[in-house]
Design an enzyme around this catalytic site. Structure first.
Site, mmCIF file in Angstrom:
data_model
loop_
_atom_site.group_PDB
_atom_site.id
_atom_site.type_symbol
_atom_site.label_atom_id
_atom_site.label_comp_id
_atom_site.label_asym_id
_atom_site.label_seq_id
_atom_site.Cartn_x
_atom_site.Cartn_y
_atom_site.Cartn_z
ATOM 1 N N HIS A 187 1.036 57.356 38.395
ATOM 2 C CA HIS A 187 2.139 58.277 38.689
ATOM 3 C C HIS A 187 1.775 59.701 38.293
ATOM 4 C CE1 HIS A 187 5.050 55.511 40.097
ATOM 5 N NE2 HIS A 187 4.876 54.710 39.073
ATOM 6 N N ARG A 289 5.403 57.833 54.827
ATOM 7 C CA ARG A 289 5.795 56.596 54.121
ATOM 8 C C ARG A 289 7.293 56.356 54.338
ATOM 9 N NH1 ARG A 289 1.940 58.752 49.800
ATOM 10 N NH2 ARG A 289 0.484 57.054 49.388
ATOM 11 N N ARG A 325 4.116 55.297 59.239
ATOM 12 C CA ARG A 325 3.848 53.929 58.795
ATOM 13 C C ARG A 325 5.164 53.168 58.779
ATOM 14 N NH1 ARG A 325 1.276 52.965 53.032
ATOM 15 N NH2 ARG A 325 3.328 53.532 52.242
ATOM 16 N N GLU A 414 -6.460 48.349 54.041
ATOM 17 C CA GLU A 414 -6.280 48.474 52.593
ATOM 18 C C GLU A 414 -6.409 47.120 51.898
ATOM 19 O OE1 GLU A 414 -2.418 50.248 51.845
ATOM 20 O OE2 GLU A 414 -1.477 49.097 53.437
ATOM 21 N N ASN A 437 -5.979 53.592 48.027
ATOM 22 C CA ASN A 437 -5.295 53.202 46.776
ATOM 23 C C ASN A 437 -5.240 51.685 46.668
ATOM 24 O OD1 ASN A 437 -4.771 55.931 46.755
ATOM 25 N ND2 ASN A 437 -2.664 55.709 47.461
ATOM 26 N N ARG A 448 -2.986 48.799 40.402
ATOM 27 C CA ARG A 448 -3.157 50.256 40.479
ATOM 28 C C ARG A 448 -2.218 51.022 39.558
ATOM 29 N NH1 ARG A 448 -0.836 51.555 46.553
ATOM 30 N NH2 ARG A 448 -0.239 53.614 45.802
ATOM 31 N N CYS A 485 -6.126 57.817 54.286
ATOM 32 C CA CYS A 485 -4.841 58.357 53.827
ATOM 33 C C CYS A 485 -4.536 58.002 52.387
ATOM 34 C CB CYS A 485 -3.706 57.909 54.741
ATOM 35 S SG CYS A 485 -3.423 56.139 54.713
#
Ligand code: PEP
Ligand code: MG
Length: 553
Positions: A187, A289, A325, A414, A437, A448, A485
């Site tokens: 974060h 997103r 997305r 991903e 990510n 993550r 991305c």
């Protein structure tokens, strides 16, 4: 000679900052389930005073912060004032608990009740922990948890920042962020990129820093230096000034030194961030997103409701590409109407496209809303599916998007299986976009968001770079564009490597676009390929970084 101490971590952005350290207090420990010594009345008085003080403290903070932070903090204060909670605390103290444990246990039981309701209230459950920690810190005489305040600017040193801390971060007084935990997708790192704050994350050695230490934070080199001499401070500041000059001079579309075009797109999650991205010169959107719009929603939004929001976003990008997305629900982003309750391992559960396949009407409605909004807009709208793991899933998504009126449909890569089988998967997509990510998370089997395994969450690792190379090659062989991305695209040196591995577009937080644009303009495509080969053949992330830095110096 002055000796200096160098602490290493992962730099976010390229800035430098000098100033005094202010540490964020360590988390408040859970109180032991011990029996109280004193009378129930005395213990009750302590608990009541602690909850009242917590509520007053939160309201005062809210007033000082204003805006949305005030709303967040007022909502927390109301939790501390809740009469039902006070009654539960009294009951537990009567049964023999200490004030500390009674507050801890009462809040935990309320939290579990809220969490089981799901939806917006479920989302707020974690806030009760925050309130409990504040009241318990008050009882134990520990410093107030959360971001410290100071009248003079400071460098904030913390383990990691929780999303709640970021709401109250005063950007005028924080010169830079340094965390001991947390990796490049924590974060803290995402916030630093979004707000353009200089940061070094995962700097384990920063645990030794104490309030008042003078430090030089150098994000480009990922270092924090205690008591730097003036010469080094001057050098770092000169470098930052030179970079700002290059950044200011670099405008227009993304290009390598030989003219090879690399469109620089933005990652967005709201109408506000769409406006900001357009203002910062993004050449379009590479990742919208959409799940972020509906995090609090109890039920799936209607087609018209969605179409209105999408139209407002598309209006910011006339004649430009906007990659939307479809809802990526699950794990860290649960949606009440899509996410299965009670999965033991939600990161490996029915999430992303899997959840949408299980609720196909939600997917159909979203694609219909997108087609409708796209028809009424000048933006070039494309859609993509998250968490795709097989060629069959890619084909399923593309067929459905085409059927419902969205002619360009791609998939995110991903999940490692999608990258490994890229030669079979890519022909079933109109484009692919690599989410570094999650790809890194799944390659290393390392959550993550978890600080204790953050050192593994590094997209410079050749284990990740080789998968990206596999996808880049499959894209080139099939004439299918390959975007990136994930947060990796926002790292200017890594951006060069990604282009060398076959990326045709890069999408990132819009604050990073100027830095990436400036860096790409320094190399040719041949340079990028040579640097990519060095990085991909290195034995570790650190060696890959060093190989690229050495070859460019
Ligand atoms: C990713 O996983 O890299 C990505 C871009 O998606 P998100 O961060 O939203 O999971
Ligand atoms: Mg992802």
């Amino acid at each position: 000679m002055v000796t200096t101490e160098l602490i290493r971590g992962v730099g976010i952005g390229r800035g430098t900052a000098v100033g005094p350290v202010l540490r964020m207090p360590d988390p408040v420990p859970d109180p032991a389930d011990a029996r109280r010594d004193g009378s129930a009345e005395d213990e009750q008085a302590r608990a009541t005073e602690a909850l009242a003080a917590t509520s007053a403290q939160l309201r005062a903070r809210g007033q000082a912060a204003g805006g949305t932070a005030a709303e967040v903090l007022d909502a927390l204060a109301m939790m501390a004032d809740d009469p039902a909670l006070a009654a539960d605390v009294t009951h537990r103290i009567d049964d023999g608990a200490t004030a500390e444990y009674a507050i801890h246990a009462a809040m935990a039981s309320f939290r579990d009740m809220l969490a089981s309701m799901g939806g917006y209230l479920g989302e707020r459950a974690g806030d009760l922990d925050d309130v409990a920690r504040r009241a318990i810190a008050h009882l134990m005489g520990l410093p107030e948890p959360g971001v410290p305040r100071s009248d003079t600017p400071f460098i904030l040193v913390a383990r990691d920042l929780a999303p709640a801390d970021t709401a109250t971060l005063d950007l005028d007084s924080v010169l830079a962020l340094v965390t001991t935990d947390g990796g490049p997708t924590s974060h803290t790192a995402i916030l630093a990129r979004e707000k353009g704050i200089t940061a070094v994350v995962g700097a384990t050695g920063a645990a030794e820093l104490v309030d008042g230490d003078q430090v030089l934070v150098d994000a480009e080199n990922g270092t924090v230096e205690r008591d730097p001499d003036q010469e080094r401070v001057d050098l770092a500041l000169q470098r930052t000034a030179a970079l700002s000059a290059i950044r200011a001079a670099s405008t227009g579309p993304g290009r390598l030194a030989d003219g090879h075009a690399v469109p620089l797109l933005a990652n967005i999650g709201s109408i506000d961030s769409a406006r900001e991205a357009a203002a910062r010169g993004a050449e379009g959107v590479g990742l919208f997103r959409t799940e972020v719009l509906f995090l609090g929603a109890e039920k799936a939004p209607s087609i018209d409701e969605q179409a209105d929001t999408y139209r407002a976003v598309f209006a910011e990008f006339p004649d430009q590409k906007v990659v939307v997305r479809v809802l990526d629900a699950g794990a860290d982003k649960p949606l009440a109407f899509l996410t299965d309750q009670g999965e033991e391992n939600p990161a490996l559960g029915r999430r992303g496209l899997r959840a949408l396949q299980a609720h196909e009407q939600v997917l159909r409605d979203q694609l219909t809303a997108l087609a409708k909004a796209a028809a009424a807009s000048d933006a070039h709208v494309q859609v993509m599916a998250p968490m795709v793991s097989t060629p069959e899933e890619a084909e399923y998504f593309r067929a459905l998007a085409h059927e419902l009126g969205v002619p360009t449909a791609g998939v995110m890569v991903e999940v490692p299986s999608a990258a490994i089988l890229a030669d079979h998967l890519v022909p079933h997509a109109d484009f692919v976009s690599i989410g570094t990510n999650d790809l890194t998370q799944y390659v290393f089997a390392a959550d993550r968001l978890l600080g204790t395994v953050a050192h593994l969450q590094d997209p410079w690792h050749p284990a990740v770079l080789r998968l990206i190379e596999t996808v880049g090659r499959a894209g080139a062989e099939n004439g299918v564009p390959v975007g990136i991305c994930g947060e990796a695209a926002a790292d200017p040196s890594l951006a060069i490597v990604l282009v060398g591995l076959g990326a045709t577009t890069l999408s990132m937080s819009s604050t990073s676009i100027a830095d990436v644009r400036a860096e790409l303009s320094q190399v040719t495509l041949d340079d990028a390929r040579r640097l990519a080969a060095l990085a991909a053949s290195a034995p570790s992330a650190e060696a890959a970084r060093r190989a690229v830095a050495d070859a460019r110096s």
